[in-house]
Write a protein that holds these residues in place. Structure first.
Motif, PDB file in Angstrom:
ATOM      1  N   ASP A  83       0.875  -1.174   0.000  1.00  0.00           N
ATOM      2  CA  ASP A  83       0.000   0.000   0.000  1.00  0.00           C
ATOM      3  C   ASP A  83       0.908   1.218   0.000  1.00  0.00           C
ATOM      4  O   ASP A  83       1.586   1.505   0.983  1.00  0.00           O
ATOM      5  CB  ASP A  83      -0.900  -0.029   1.231  1.00  0.00           C
ATOM      6  CG  ASP A  83      -1.871   1.144   1.300  1.00  0.00           C
ATOM      7  OD1 ASP A  83      -1.825   2.004   0.402  1.00  0.00           O
ATOM      8  OD2 ASP A  83      -2.662   1.198   2.252  1.00  0.00           O
ATOM      9  N   LEU A  84       0.924   1.950  -1.102  1.00  0.00           N
ATOM     10  CA  LEU A  84       1.866   3.052  -1.266  1.00  0.00           C
ATOM     11  C   LEU A  84       1.657   4.204  -0.304  1.00  0.00           C
ATOM     12  O   LEU A  84       2.595   4.913   0.032  1.00  0.00           O
ATOM     13  CB  LEU A  84       1.766   3.608  -2.696  1.00  0.00           C
ATOM     14  CG  LEU A  84       2.464   2.840  -3.800  1.00  0.00           C
ATOM     15  CD1 LEU A  84       2.096   3.434  -5.144  1.00  0.00           C
ATOM     16  CD2 LEU A  84       3.971   2.869  -3.599  1.00  0.00           C
ATOM     17  N   GLU A  85       0.426   4.413   0.174  1.00  0.00           N
ATOM     18  CA  GLU A  85       0.123   5.711   0.767  1.00  0.00           C
ATOM     19  C   GLU A  85      -0.616   5.692   2.098  1.00  0.00           C
ATOM     20  O   GLU A  85      -0.806   6.722   2.713  1.00  0.00           O
ATOM     21  CB  GLU A  85      -0.718   6.519  -0.234  1.00  0.00           C
ATOM     22  CG  GLU A  85      -0.768   7.996   0.050  1.00  0.00           C
ATOM     23  CD  GLU A  85      -1.408   8.771  -1.090  1.00  0.00           C
ATOM     24  OE1 GLU A  85      -2.639   8.848  -1.131  1.00  0.00           O
ATOM     25  OE2 GLU A  85      -0.657   9.283  -1.928  1.00  0.00           O
ATOM     26  N   ASN A  86      -1.048   4.566   2.580  1.00  0.00           N
ATOM     27  CA  ASN A  86      -1.984   4.571   3.698  1.00  0.00           C
ATOM     28  C   ASN A  86      -1.362   4.171   5.029  1.00  0.00           C
ATOM     29  O   ASN A  86      -2.038   3.728   5.940  1.00  0.00           O
ATOM     30  CB  ASN A  86      -3.162   3.631   3.390  1.00  0.00           C
ATOM     31  CG  ASN A  86      -4.394   3.970   4.206  1.00  0.00           C
ATOM     32  OD1 ASN A  86      -4.675   5.117   4.459  1.00  0.00           O
ATOM     33  ND2 ASN A  86      -5.112   2.950   4.601  1.00  0.00           N
ATOM     34  N   GLY A  87      -0.048   4.307   5.159  1.00  0.00           N
ATOM     35  CA  GLY A  87       0.601   3.907   6.392  1.00  0.00           C
ATOM     36  C   GLY A  87       0.800   5.054   7.364  1.00  0.00           C
ATOM     37  O   GLY A  87       0.128   6.073   7.318  1.00  0.00           O
ATOM     38  N   VAL A  88       1.759   4.889   8.271  1.00  0.00           N
ATOM     39  CA  VAL A  88       2.040   5.891   9.286  1.00  0.00           C
ATOM     40  C   VAL A  88       3.161   6.806   8.807  1.00  0.00           C
ATOM     41  O   VAL A  88       3.870   6.511   7.859  1.00  0.00           O
ATOM     42  CB  VAL A  88       2.449   5.224  10.615  1.00  0.00           C
ATOM     43  CG1 VAL A  88       1.314   4.375  11.137  1.00  0.00           C
ATOM     44  CG2 VAL A  88       3.703   4.380  10.447  1.00  0.00           C
ATOM     45  N   ASN A  89       3.314   7.950   9.471  1.00  0.00           N
ATOM     46  CA  ASN A  89       4.421   8.886   9.216  1.00  0.00           C
ATOM     47  C   ASN A  89       4.505   9.323   7.763  1.00  0.00           C
ATOM     48  O   ASN A  89       5.570   9.661   7.255  1.00  0.00           O
ATOM     49  CB  ASN A  89       5.763   8.255   9.624  1.00  0.00           C
ATOM     50  CG  ASN A  89       5.795   7.891  11.093  1.00  0.00           C
ATOM     51  OD1 ASN A  89       5.227   8.605  11.917  1.00  0.00           O
ATOM     52  ND2 ASN A  89       6.441   6.787  11.425  1.00  0.00           N
ATOM     53  N   GLY A  90       3.366   9.333   7.087  1.00  0.00           N
ATOM     54  CA  GLY A  90       3.367   9.796   5.711  1.00  0.00           C
ATOM     55  C   GLY A  90       3.856   8.788   4.701  1.00  0.00           C
ATOM     56  O   GLY A  90       3.958   9.088   3.525  1.00  0.00           O
ATOM     57  N   GLY A  91       4.178   7.574   5.149  1.00  0.00           N
ATOM     58  CA  GLY A  91       4.695   6.563   4.242  1.00  0.00           C
ATOM     59  C   GLY A  91       3.654   5.531   3.884  1.00  0.00           C
ATOM     60  O   GLY A  91       2.447   5.778   3.926  1.00  0.00           O
ATOM     61  N   GLY A  92       4.111   4.349   3.503  1.00  0.00           N
ATOM     62  CA  GLY A  92       3.213   3.278   3.109  1.00  0.00           C
ATOM     63  C   GLY A  92       3.282   2.123   4.077  1.00  0.00           C
ATOM     64  O   GLY A  92       3.828   2.229   5.172  1.00  0.00           O
ATOM     65  N   ARG A  93       2.747   0.991   3.641  1.00  0.00           N
ATOM     66  CA  ARG A  93       2.693  -0.177   4.520  1.00  0.00           C
ATOM     67  C   ARG A  93       2.540  -1.438   3.674  1.00  0.00           C
ATOM     68  O   ARG A  93       2.147  -1.392   2.513  1.00  0.00           O
ATOM     69  CB  ARG A  93       1.512  -0.064   5.481  1.00  0.00           C
ATOM     70  CG  ARG A  93       0.174   0.032   4.763  1.00  0.00           C
ATOM     71  CD  ARG A  93      -1.004   0.104   5.723  1.00  0.00           C
ATOM     72  NE  ARG A  93      -2.259   0.227   4.980  1.00  0.00           N
ATOM     73  CZ  ARG A  93      -3.470   0.029   5.497  1.00  0.00           C
ATOM     74  NH1 ARG A  93      -3.589  -0.292   6.770  1.00  0.00           N
ATOM     75  NH2 ARG A  93      -4.551   0.150   4.748  1.00  0.00           N
ATOM     76  N   VAL A  94       2.872  -2.557   4.284  1.00  0.00           N
ATOM     77  CA  VAL A  94       2.543  -3.864   3.752  1.00  0.00           C
ATOM     78  C   VAL A  94       1.395  -4.399   4.584  1.00  0.00           C
ATOM     79  O   VAL A  94       1.395  -4.280   5.819  1.00  0.00           O
ATOM     80  CB  VAL A  94       3.755  -4.821   3.808  1.00  0.00           C
ATOM     81  CG1 VAL A  94       3.347  -6.227   3.382  1.00  0.00           C
ATOM     82  CG2 VAL A  94       4.888  -4.297   2.939  1.00  0.00           C
ATOM     83  N   VAL A  95       0.395  -4.989   3.907  1.00  0.00           N
ATOM     84  CA  VAL A  95      -0.780  -5.494   4.610  1.00  0.00           C
ATOM     85  C   VAL A  95      -1.011  -6.955   4.253  1.00  0.00           C
ATOM     86  O   VAL A  95      -0.481  -7.475   3.276  1.00  0.00           O
ATOM     87  CB  VAL A  95      -2.042  -4.667   4.270  1.00  0.00           C
ATOM     88  CG1 VAL A  95      -1.864  -3.222   4.703  1.00  0.00           C
ATOM     89  CG2 VAL A  95      -2.372  -4.751   2.786  1.00  0.00           C
ATOM     90  N   ARG A  96      -1.833  -7.588   5.077  1.00  0.00           N
ATOM     91  CA  ARG A  96      -2.247  -8.976   4.873  1.00  0.00           C
ATOM     92  C   ARG A  96      -3.736  -8.976   4.553  1.00  0.00           C
ATOM     93  O   ARG A  96      -4.523  -8.289   5.202  1.00  0.00           O
ATOM     94  CB  ARG A  96      -1.976  -9.783   6.136  1.00  0.00           C
ATOM     95  CG  ARG A  96      -2.433 -11.228   6.102  1.00  0.00           C
ATOM     96  CD  ARG A  96      -2.374 -11.865   7.485  1.00  0.00           C
ATOM     97  NE  ARG A  96      -1.030 -11.821   8.055  1.00  0.00           N
ATOM     98  CZ  ARG A  96      -0.696 -11.071   9.102  1.00  0.00           C
ATOM     99  NH1 ARG A  96      -1.594 -10.271   9.685  1.00  0.00           N
ATOM    100  NH2 ARG A  96       0.534 -11.091   9.564  1.00  0.00           N
ATOM    101  N   TYR A  97      -4.146  -9.768   3.558  1.00  0.00           N
ATOM    102  CA  TYR A  97      -5.559  -9.885   3.208  1.00  0.00           C
ATOM    103  C   TYR A  97      -6.122 -11.180   3.778  1.00  0.00           C
ATOM    104  O   TYR A  97      -5.527 -12.252   3.633  1.00  0.00           O
ATOM    105  CB  TYR A  97      -5.732  -9.869   1.691  1.00  0.00           C
ATOM    106  CG  TYR A  97      -7.154 -10.155   1.237  1.00  0.00           C
ATOM    107  CD1 TYR A  97      -8.177  -9.240   1.465  1.00  0.00           C
ATOM    108  CD2 TYR A  97      -7.470 -11.364   0.611  1.00  0.00           C
ATOM    109  CE1 TYR A  97      -9.481  -9.511   1.061  1.00  0.00           C
ATOM    110  CE2 TYR A  97      -8.757 -11.634   0.199  1.00  0.00           C
ATOM    111  CZ  TYR A  97      -9.758 -10.704   0.428  1.00  0.00           C
ATOM    112  OH  TYR A  97     -11.053 -10.982   0.038  1.00  0.00           O
ATOM    113  N   ASP A  98      -7.277 -11.070   4.436  1.00  0.00           N
ATOM    114  CA  ASP A  98      -7.958 -12.223   5.004  1.00  0.00           C
ATOM    115  C   ASP A  98      -9.175 -12.535   4.135  1.00  0.00           C
ATOM    116  O   ASP A  98     -10.163 -11.800   4.160  1.00  0.00           O
ATOM    117  CB  ASP A  98      -8.400 -11.918   6.439  1.00  0.00           C
ATOM    118  CG  ASP A  98      -9.047 -13.115   7.119  1.00  0.00           C
ATOM    119  OD1 ASP A  98      -9.396 -14.095   6.417  1.00  0.00           O
ATOM    120  OD2 ASP A  98      -9.229 -13.076   8.351  1.00  0.00           O
TER     121      ASP A  98
END
Length: 303
Positions: A83-98
């Protein structure tokens, strides 16, 4: 040169500067095909699957904020997304899909206390995840390759990159291929001796190809087949470039029509059927072409 064939129209035009932006073409180990629409606005789906037999699209997940743009599968079959844009500190994140709940959950939101911009990933058979941190410029190369271990730890293993975009493991999982879209290179990253006199291996980047793509074209995601050939999607040029296992360009696949934004290739496990996510003014499409060699059966491909 090979011309790809239209397979399915899977998304209508999205508003905004980038328009429709399909990404993340990926097969799981069972041969199910998935992709994402990075710029889709809710209630349009952002994560979708495509039945290759009926060509029917199923929406799996949507939200108002994320910019999902890659898919990876762990050795237990868990789906992960960048996820390019939806993380903390203005950055992105890696997520897990259930798939049971249809929800996503954070897996990695920062590295060493600093924000990062995960653009693409590849996961080895032990569960270690290699992530391209999409930062940096040629004059300020702050991009990184980050490894999130199966134990949850995350460390940068390579720095000094200029917008690392695609990343994929070699078939024997001894190295990764990456591309840097601002410098237009295809790079091979492996543990190597730093000199003939050295006895200690270090993570070393070697540029295999310097690419001339045009003023508005950029290297995008990478995929490999079972023989180690590399497939590079070219965003803005409507094509896929093919390289042999040493990084020498040996082929080119053209996406016909007004569909310039080619982002990812995935090869159906056990076959040579390659599928491409591509977008243009009319929306988002899946194209297909014959890969140079089959992808291994029973293993994920693309992402």
């Amino acid at each position: 040169m090979v011309t790809a064939e239209w397979f399915a129209t899977v998304a209508t035009p999205d508003p905004g500067v980038f328009g429709t932006s399909l990404e993340g073409a990926a097969f799981d180990s069972h041969g199910h095909f998935y992709f994402v629409d990075t710029t889709a606005q809710k209630p349009k789906p952002k994560l979708m699957s495509l039945d290759l037999g009926t060509r029917k699209v199923s929406g799996l997940y949507s939200d108002p904020n994320s910019m999902l743009n890659c898919i990876g599968f762990g050795p237990d079959g868990t789906m992960y997304l960048c996820d390019l844009e939806n993380g903390v500190n203005g950055g992105g994140r890696v997520v897990r899909y259930d798939p049971a709940t249809g929800e996503i959950a954070d897996v990695l939101t920062s590295v060493g206390g600093s924000a990062f911009v995960p653009d693409d990933m590849t996961i080895d058979t032990s569960g270690d995840m290699y992530v391209a941190d999409y930062q940096g410029t040629p004059t300020s190369p702050t991009g990184r390759i980050v490894v999130r271990g199966a134990d949850g730890s995350a460390v940068p293993v390579l720095t000094g990159l200029s917008h690392p975009n695609g990343i994929v493991l070699t078939p024997d999982q001894t190295a990764v291929w990456i591309d840097e879209d601002l410098s237009g290179t295809l790079d091979h990253v492996a543990h190597q001796l730093s000199s003939p006199a050295s006895s200690t291996t270090t993570v070393t980047l070697h540029t295999a190809s310097y690419l001339s793509l045009g003023a508005n074209a950029y290297t995008d995601s990478l995929t490999v087949d079972g023989r180690g050939n590399i497939y590079m999607a070219v965003y803005g040029a409507g094509e896929v470039l093919e390289f042999d296992p040493s990084g020498i360009q040996i082929g080119r696949v053209v996406i016909p029509g007004d569909v310039p934004n080619v982002t990812h290739v995935a090869i159906e496990p056990g076959t040579r059927r390659a599928f491409v996510t591509a977008s243009g003014p009319g929306g988002g499409y899946i194209y297909t072409f014959p890969a140079l060699a089959p992808a291994p059966a029973g293993a994920p491909n693309g992402g």
